[in-house]
Scaffold this motif. Structure first.
Motif, PDB file in Angstrom:
ATOM      1  N   THR A   5       0.838  -1.190   0.000  1.00  0.00           N
ATOM      2  CA  THR A   5       0.000   0.000   0.000  1.00  0.00           C
ATOM      3  C   THR A   5       0.875   1.243   0.000  1.00  0.00           C
ATOM      4  OG1 THR A   5      -1.962   1.019   0.975  1.00  0.00           O
ATOM      5  CG2 THR A   5      -0.315   0.165   2.523  1.00  0.00           C
ATOM      6  N   ARG A   6       0.220   2.390  -0.016  1.00  0.00           N
ATOM      7  CA  ARG A   6       0.977   3.653  -0.059  1.00  0.00           C
ATOM      8  C   ARG A   6       0.199   4.761   0.619  1.00  0.00           C
ATOM      9  NH1 ARG A   6      -3.058   6.433  -2.093  1.00  0.00           N
ATOM     10  NH2 ARG A   6      -3.691   6.072  -4.220  1.00  0.00           N
ATOM     11  N   PHE A   7       0.926   5.812   1.001  1.00  0.00           N
ATOM     12  CA  PHE A   7       0.306   7.053   1.447  1.00  0.00           C
ATOM     13  C   PHE A   7       0.776   8.092   0.437  1.00  0.00           C
ATOM     14  CE2 PHE A   7       0.637  10.888   4.323  1.00  0.00           C
ATOM     15  CZ  PHE A   7      -0.728  11.126   4.363  1.00  0.00           C
ATOM     16  N   ALA A   8      -0.169   8.891  -0.074  1.00  0.00           N
ATOM     17  CA  ALA A   8       0.169   9.765  -1.212  1.00  0.00           C
ATOM     18  C   ALA A   8      -0.243  11.217  -0.963  1.00  0.00           C
ATOM     19  CB  ALA A   8      -0.498   9.223  -2.475  1.00  0.00           C
ATOM     20  N   PRO A   9       0.412  11.897  -0.042  1.00  0.00           N
ATOM     21  CA  PRO A   9      -0.002  13.271   0.259  1.00  0.00           C
ATOM     22  C   PRO A   9       0.443  14.277  -0.811  1.00  0.00           C
ATOM     23  CG  PRO A   9       1.958  12.724   1.518  1.00  0.00           C
ATOM     24  CD  PRO A   9       1.566  11.469   0.766  1.00  0.00           C
ATOM     25  N   SER A  10      -0.278  15.374  -0.888  1.00  0.00           N
ATOM     26  CA  SER A  10       0.117  16.485  -1.759  1.00  0.00           C
ATOM     27  C   SER A  10       0.801  17.517  -0.859  1.00  0.00           C
ATOM     28  CB  SER A  10      -1.113  17.118  -2.408  1.00  0.00           C
ATOM     29  OG  SER A  10      -1.833  16.124  -3.104  1.00  0.00           O
ATOM     30  N   PRO A  11       2.008  17.969  -1.218  1.00  0.00           N
ATOM     31  CA  PRO A  11       2.733  18.907  -0.341  1.00  0.00           C
ATOM     32  C   PRO A  11       2.261  20.345  -0.535  1.00  0.00           C
ATOM     33  CG  PRO A  11       4.103  18.323  -2.212  1.00  0.00           C
ATOM     34  CD  PRO A  11       2.812  17.575  -2.391  1.00  0.00           C
ATOM     35  N   SER A 211      -3.486  14.957 -14.573  1.00  0.00           N
ATOM     36  CA  SER A 211      -4.501  15.286 -13.567  1.00  0.00           C
ATOM     37  C   SER A 211      -4.308  14.307 -12.418  1.00  0.00           C
ATOM     38  CB  SER A 211      -5.898  15.065 -14.156  1.00  0.00           C
ATOM     39  OG  SER A 211      -6.008  13.701 -14.546  1.00  0.00           O
ATOM     40  N   TYR A 212      -4.981  14.550 -11.320  1.00  0.00           N
ATOM     41  CA  TYR A 212      -4.916  13.594 -10.204  1.00  0.00           C
ATOM     42  C   TYR A 212      -5.306  12.198 -10.680  1.00  0.00           C
ATOM     43  CZ  TYR A 212      -6.871  10.834  -6.443  1.00  0.00           C
ATOM     44  OH  TYR A 212      -7.187   9.773  -5.639  1.00  0.00           O
ATOM     45  N   HIS A 213      -6.425  12.099 -11.406  1.00  0.00           N
ATOM     46  CA  HIS A 213      -6.941  10.774 -11.791  1.00  0.00           C
ATOM     47  C   HIS A 213      -5.937   9.985 -12.635  1.00  0.00           C
ATOM     48  CE1 HIS A 213     -10.701  11.983 -10.133  1.00  0.00           C
ATOM     49  NE2 HIS A 213     -10.916  12.901 -11.049  1.00  0.00           N
ATOM     50  N   SER A 215      -2.653  10.465 -13.012  1.00  0.00           N
ATOM     51  CA  SER A 215      -1.385  10.198 -12.313  1.00  0.00           C
ATOM     52  C   SER A 215      -1.540   9.103 -11.273  1.00  0.00           C
ATOM     53  CB  SER A 215      -0.881  11.468 -11.632  1.00  0.00           C
ATOM     54  OG  SER A 215      -0.731  12.476 -12.574  1.00  0.00           O
ATOM     55  N   VAL A 216      -2.637   9.162 -10.521  1.00  0.00           N
ATOM     56  CA  VAL A 216      -2.793   8.209  -9.421  1.00  0.00           C
ATOM     57  C   VAL A 216      -2.890   6.777  -9.966  1.00  0.00           C
ATOM     58  CG1 VAL A 216      -5.321   8.092  -9.091  1.00  0.00           C
ATOM     59  CG2 VAL A 216      -3.849   8.112  -7.120  1.00  0.00           C
ATOM     60  N   VAL A 217      -3.570   6.635 -11.085  1.00  0.00           N
ATOM     61  CA  VAL A 217      -3.749   5.311 -11.687  1.00  0.00           C
ATOM     62  C   VAL A 217      -2.414   4.781 -12.222  1.00  0.00           C
ATOM     63  CG1 VAL A 217      -4.700   4.340 -13.815  1.00  0.00           C
ATOM     64  CG2 VAL A 217      -6.211   5.445 -12.181  1.00  0.00           C
ATOM     65  N   VAL A 229      -5.349   2.448   0.306  1.00  0.00           N
ATOM     66  CA  VAL A 229      -6.034   2.844   1.542  1.00  0.00           C
ATOM     67  C   VAL A 229      -6.130   4.364   1.517  1.00  0.00           C
ATOM     68  CG1 VAL A 229      -5.908   2.805   4.071  1.00  0.00           C
ATOM     69  CG2 VAL A 229      -4.990   0.875   2.742  1.00  0.00           C
ATOM     70  N   ARG A 230      -7.334   4.916   1.536  1.00  0.00           N
ATOM     71  CA  ARG A 230      -7.484   6.376   1.460  1.00  0.00           C
ATOM     72  C   ARG A 230      -8.865   6.782   1.953  1.00  0.00           C
ATOM     73  NH1 ARG A 230      -7.462   6.686  -5.162  1.00  0.00           N
ATOM     74  NH2 ARG A 230      -9.487   5.723  -5.497  1.00  0.00           N
ATOM     75  N   GLY A 231      -9.084   8.081   2.036  1.00  0.00           N
ATOM     76  CA  GLY A 231     -10.328   8.609   2.616  1.00  0.00           C
ATOM     77  C   GLY A 231     -11.552   8.308   1.763  1.00  0.00           C
ATOM     78  N   ASP A 233     -13.839  10.154   0.895  1.00  0.00           N
ATOM     79  CA  ASP A 233     -14.187  11.203  -0.067  1.00  0.00           C
ATOM     80  C   ASP A 233     -13.758  10.817  -1.484  1.00  0.00           C
ATOM     81  OD1 ASP A 233     -11.609  11.395   1.120  1.00  0.00           O
ATOM     82  OD2 ASP A 233     -11.323  13.383   0.257  1.00  0.00           O
ATOM     83  N   LEU A 234     -12.873   9.830  -1.618  1.00  0.00           N
ATOM     84  CA  LEU A 234     -12.397   9.431  -2.948  1.00  0.00           C
ATOM     85  C   LEU A 234     -13.100   8.179  -3.478  1.00  0.00           C
ATOM     86  CD1 LEU A 234      -8.677  10.367  -2.415  1.00  0.00           C
ATOM     87  CD2 LEU A 234     -10.262  11.397  -4.049  1.00  0.00           C
ATOM     88  N   PHE A 235     -14.121   7.723  -2.743  1.00  0.00           N
ATOM     89  CA  PHE A 235     -14.833   6.499  -3.157  1.00  0.00           C
ATOM     90  C   PHE A 235     -15.410   6.639  -4.568  1.00  0.00           C
ATOM     91  CE2 PHE A 235     -18.706   3.968  -3.523  1.00  0.00           C
ATOM     92  CZ  PHE A 235     -18.237   2.709  -3.186  1.00  0.00           C
TER      93      PHE A 235
HETATM   94  N1  GLU Z   1      -2.922  13.288  -3.069  1.00  0.00           N
HETATM   95  C1  GLU Z   1      -4.216  12.840  -2.685  1.00  0.00           C
HETATM   96  C2  GLU Z   1      -4.668  13.613  -1.477  1.00  0.00           C
HETATM   97  O1  GLU Z   1      -3.835  14.191  -0.788  1.00  0.00           O
HETATM   98  C3  GLU Z   1      -4.196  11.370  -2.373  1.00  0.00           C
HETATM   99  C4  GLU Z   1      -5.242  10.624  -3.067  1.00  0.00           C
HETATM  100  C5  GLU Z   1      -5.104   9.101  -3.021  1.00  0.00           C
HETATM  101  O2  GLU Z   1      -4.669   8.552  -1.996  1.00  0.00           O
HETATM  102  O3  GLU Z   1      -5.428   8.471  -4.005  1.00  0.00           O
HETATM  103  O4  GLU Z   1      -5.851  13.656  -1.204  1.00  0.00           O
END
Ligand code: GLU
Length: 297
Positions: A5-11, A211-213, A215-217, A229-231, A233-235
């Motif tokens: 899994t990963r955690f993917a924050p935006s700085p 875009s986010y979509h 890149s994330v894929v 694993v993520r919030g 809100d992204l369902f």
């Molecule tokens: N960079 C996204 C955010 O901070 C992460 C989205 C994801 O985990 O797919 O909300």
């Protein structure tokens, strides 16, 4: 299969309690499964991303007791891969340039014949103002700086043709957490639902090339992520990701959407909630265990 899994924050601001929950939950799940936890910096929005925020993310996560393998994937290093995916995959024949502003979209949707405006994961469902009329086999022309949208109807038609010639089909992904309405298990959705409630999403933002979509894929696949694993809100956005995975020939990971951490008024925490920044709690002398207790871990 290894759990990865990963955690993917935006700085683009400080990590707050919501991020801490997401990162700790993903990390705990990976450790519990004897799997891997990766970190990815989602910094495609170069107008808002700051190296100082990125440095603080590393610092806060280490303080929380989280570790990850180096080097960390940074999206700003991968712009060429995103561009290549747009130009050389099935996407190339399914996207079109769009010059509409948010105000243009609102105005187009206020026309009486449009009926009730529908909100999708990215806001108002695009009314199709710039969508070309011709068939999907034509490779459309676009420029580096254009906003590019996916023609969702053409995309599902393309996928339907490659899947089966008999009857209707559905898309699906596996959810081990919960969507906003308690959705869990096998989540199925139809091509019509994609067209009507999601529509022509932006795949490349103006002057960003992605875009986010998109890149994330591409990044989840490049990092061989088995569980996202993520919030919660992204369902809904996951439905876009499933379509893109299929168009790009990529596997669909298992998804685990988790609860959102809210403030006393029930509002979701945002980047501007500096009062709940991890760094602030650290300054105030709280411990990582205190943070875990506050988010219910
Ligand atoms: N960079 C996204 C955010 O901070 C992460 C989205 C994801 O985990 O797919 O909300």
């Amino acid at each position: 299969m290894t759990f990865r899994t990963r955690f993917a924050p935006s700085p683009t601001g400080p990590l707050h309690l919501g991020h801490a929950y997401s990162a700790l939950l993903a990390y705990d799940m990976a450790m519990c499964e004897g799997g891997d936890f990766l970190l990815r910096i989602e910094d495609i929005d170069q107008g808002r991303a700051r190296l100082a925020w990125e440095a603080q993310i590393y610092d806060d996560l280490k303080w929380l007791g989280i570790c990850w393998p180096e080097p960390v994937m940074r999206q700003s290093d991968r712009l060429g891969q995103y561009r290549m995916a747009i130009e050389t995959s099935a996407l190339a024949g399914l996207i079109y340039p769009c010059g509409c502003s948010r105000a243009d979209i609102k105005e187009a949707l206020s026309a009486p014949q449009e009926g009730v405006a529908v909100y999708g994961p990215d806001g108002l469902v695009y009314p199709g103002t710039c969508r070309p009329e011709e068939g999907i086999s034509v490779k459309r022309q676009w420029n580096e700086g254009d906003t590019l949208r996916l023609d969702m109807r053409a995309a599902v038609t393309h996928l339907g043709a490659s899947k089966s010639r008999h009857g209707p089909f559905t898309f699906s992904f596996t959810e081990t957490g919960e969507g906003p309405n308690g959705e869990t298990g096998l989540i199925e959705f139809t091509p019509d639902a994609l067209i009507e409630t999601i529509g022509d999403v932006v795949l490349a933002r103006r002057d960003m090339g992605t875009s986010y979509h998109l890149s994330v894929v591409l990044d989840d696949a490049a990092q061989k992520i088995s569980h996202v694993v993520r919030g919660r809100d992204l369902f809904e956005a996951t439905k876009i990701h499933v379509v893109l995975q299929q168009l790009l020939g990529l596997p669909t990971p298992t998804y685990h959407h988790h609860k959102l951490i809210r403030d006393e008024d029930g509002k979701r925490l945002a980047k501007r909630d500096d009062a709940r920044a991890i760094s602030k709690y650290r300054e105030d002398g709280l411990t990582p265990q205190d943070i875990r207790a506050m988010v219910g871990l």
